[in-house]
Design a protein around this motif. Sequence first.
Motif, PDB file in Angstrom:
ATOM      1  N   UNK A 125       0.568  -1.214  -0.483  1.00 37.01           N
ATOM      2  CA  UNK A 125      -0.671  -0.609  -0.137  1.00 37.01           C
ATOM      3  C   UNK A 125       0.281   1.291  -0.195  1.00 37.01           C
ATOM      4  N   UNK A 126       2.079   1.432  -0.433  1.00 44.20           N
ATOM      5  CA  UNK A 126       2.731   2.693  -0.439  1.00 44.20           C
ATOM      6  C   UNK A 126       2.958   3.170  -1.447  1.00 44.20           C
ATOM      7  N   UNK A 127       2.550   2.686  -2.921  1.00 43.78           N
ATOM      8  CA  UNK A 127       2.284   3.094  -4.086  1.00 43.78           C
ATOM      9  C   UNK A 127       3.525   2.250  -4.911  1.00 43.78           C
ATOM     10  N   UNK A 128       4.474   1.622  -4.110  1.00 43.11           N
ATOM     11  CA  UNK A 128       5.497   1.327  -4.574  1.00 43.11           C
ATOM     12  C   UNK A 128       5.456  -0.533  -4.611  1.00 43.11           C
ATOM     13  N   UNK A 129       5.653  -0.848  -5.946  1.00 46.27           N
ATOM     14  CA  UNK A 129       5.883  -2.468  -5.908  1.00 46.27           C
ATOM     15  C   UNK A 129       7.427  -3.079  -6.075  1.00 46.27           C
ATOM     16  N   UNK A 130       6.761  -4.362  -6.058  1.00 44.44           N
ATOM     17  CA  UNK A 130       7.524  -5.393  -6.117  1.00 44.44           C
ATOM     18  C   UNK A 130       7.449  -5.880  -7.347  1.00 44.44           C
ATOM     19  N   UNK A 131       7.883  -7.245  -7.826  1.00 45.23           N
ATOM     20  CA  UNK A 131       7.156  -7.794  -9.407  1.00 45.23           C
ATOM     21  C   UNK A 131       6.248  -8.626  -8.588  1.00 45.23           C
ATOM     22  N   UNK A 132       5.935  -9.408  -7.361  1.00 38.56           N
ATOM     23  CA  UNK A 132       4.123 -10.100  -7.591  1.00 38.56           C
ATOM     24  C   UNK A 132       3.492  -9.583  -7.086  1.00 38.56           C
ATOM     25  N   UNK A 133       3.564  -8.583  -6.156  1.00 36.23           N
ATOM     26  CA  UNK A 133       2.963  -7.440  -5.515  1.00 36.23           C
ATOM     27  C   UNK A 133       2.664  -5.965  -6.723  1.00 36.23           C
ATOM     28  N   UNK A 134       3.696  -6.306  -8.064  1.00 37.07           N
ATOM     29  CA  UNK A 134       2.175  -6.078  -9.511  1.00 37.07           C
ATOM     30  C   UNK A 134       1.985  -6.443  -9.487  1.00 37.07           C
ATOM     31  N   UNK A 135       2.119  -7.701  -9.938  1.00 39.77           N
ATOM     32  CA  UNK A 135       0.950  -8.754 -10.457  1.00 39.77           C
ATOM     33  C   UNK A 135      -0.151  -8.158  -9.931  1.00 39.77           C
ATOM     34  N   UNK A 136      -0.152  -8.739  -9.326  1.00 40.62           N
ATOM     35  CA  UNK A 136      -1.283  -9.019  -7.680  1.00 40.62           C
ATOM     36  C   UNK A 136      -2.512  -7.969  -8.039  1.00 40.62           C
ATOM     37  N   UNK A 137      -1.289  -6.431  -7.650  1.00 45.37           N
ATOM     38  CA  UNK A 137      -2.276  -5.718  -7.525  1.00 45.37           C
ATOM     39  C   UNK A 137      -2.650  -5.126  -9.146  1.00 45.37           C
ATOM     40  N   UNK A 138      -2.273  -5.571 -10.632  1.00 44.96           N
ATOM     41  CA  UNK A 138      -2.819  -5.403 -11.793  1.00 44.96           C
ATOM     42  C   UNK A 138      -4.059  -6.127 -11.683  1.00 44.96           C
ATOM     43  N   UNK A 139      -4.252  -7.507 -11.649  1.00 48.15           N
ATOM     44  CA  UNK A 139      -5.793  -8.178 -11.253  1.00 48.15           C
ATOM     45  C   UNK A 139      -6.489  -8.103 -10.543  1.00 48.15           C
ATOM     46  N   UNK A 140      -6.198  -7.593  -9.120  1.00 47.82           N
ATOM     47  CA  UNK A 140      -7.283  -7.398  -8.745  1.00 47.82           C
ATOM     48  C   UNK A 140      -7.944  -5.696  -8.477  1.00 47.82           C
ATOM     49  N   UNK A 141      -6.545  -4.310  -9.677  1.00 45.32           N
ATOM     50  CA  UNK A 141      -7.815  -3.406  -9.565  1.00 45.32           C
ATOM     51  C   UNK A 141      -8.256  -3.051 -10.629  1.00 45.32           C
ATOM     52  N   UNK A 142      -7.368  -4.045 -11.714  1.00 46.08           N
ATOM     53  CA  UNK A 142      -8.248  -3.701 -13.238  1.00 46.08           C
ATOM     54  C   UNK A 142      -9.251  -4.478 -13.786  1.00 46.08           C
ATOM     55  N   UNK A 143      -9.172  -6.526 -12.765  1.00 44.37           N
ATOM     56  CA  UNK A 143     -10.026  -7.452 -13.806  1.00 44.37           C
ATOM     57  C   UNK A 143     -10.796  -7.736 -12.319  1.00 44.37           C
ATOM     58  N   UNK A 144     -10.452  -7.108 -10.911  1.00 45.66           N
ATOM     59  CA  UNK A 144     -10.808  -7.659 -10.152  1.00 45.66           C
ATOM     60  C   UNK A 144     -11.418  -9.095  -9.768  1.00 45.66           C
ATOM     61  N   UNK A 145      -9.747 -10.068 -10.359  1.00 40.52           N
ATOM     62  CA  UNK A 145      -9.506 -10.911  -9.815  1.00 40.52           C
ATOM     63  C   UNK A 145      -8.324 -11.451  -8.507  1.00 40.52           C
ATOM     64  N   UNK A 146      -8.641 -11.439  -7.640  1.00 43.08           N
ATOM     65  CA  UNK A 146      -7.316 -12.035  -6.707  1.00 43.08           C
ATOM     66  C   UNK A 146      -6.398 -12.777  -6.611  1.00 43.08           C
ATOM     67  N   UNK A 147      -4.958 -12.906  -7.485  1.00 40.52           N
ATOM     68  CA  UNK A 147      -4.543 -13.883  -7.305  1.00 40.52           C
ATOM     69  C   UNK A 147      -4.351 -15.233  -6.542  1.00 40.52           C
ATOM     70  N   UNK A 148      -3.905 -14.512  -5.432  1.00 37.52           N
ATOM     71  CA  UNK A 148      -3.618 -15.473  -4.251  1.00 37.52           C
ATOM     72  C   UNK A 148      -3.776 -14.027  -3.117  1.00 37.52           C
TER      73      UNK A 148
END
Length: 191
Positions: A125-148
């Motif tokens: 939640x700090x608007x910075x991302x590491x690799x797997x957090x980036x993927x999780x964020x994109x799928x959750x915010x853009x497609x409504x899918x929580x990968x894990x």
Amino acid sequence: MKKKIIGILLVFVVLFLGIKYCSGQTSADKLKEGDLIFHTSNSEQSPLIQYATGSVLSHCGIIIEKSDGLYVLEATGKLKLTPLQEFINRGKGKQWWANRVIDKPIKVKYRHLLGRRYDTSFKPGNNLFYCSELLHHIYKTQFGIELCKYRKVSDYYLIGLKKTLKKRGINLNQEVVAPIDIYNSDKAKTI
């Protein structure tokens, strides 16, 4: 000391089995926008990620299609687009693995993310991302899918790593998501 040696041997067995299990690769021409791509990074932190998670996978990104070819949106020093072949070449042994979450064509909104700094302390939640957090964020915010689900840092194998974690400002109770957590998502299938 005996526990530490057994733990290290166990991690190496898991890594070896992980290499055997993940040895099949798809052809790069089957990739499409939104696919998740993984490899074993050559970065300094890669062995630590592998050790803590018991996985050969230590870095990931998401495929972006542009008019001139496929790119990987990834978090390294900064969030950036990397040509697919460059991403593949940078991984150990040029091995890579991919998952698909959505079968139909999708467009990833990524321009607003480019240039953000890599999150070395893995803080959520700090608007910075590491690799797997980036993927999780994109799928959750853009497609409504929580990968894990996120996991506490203390859920991973940390023998011998606590001093390094403290130095980087990583709290044992903070929640993180690792590349292997994304790879093993029940929302994704191997391609």
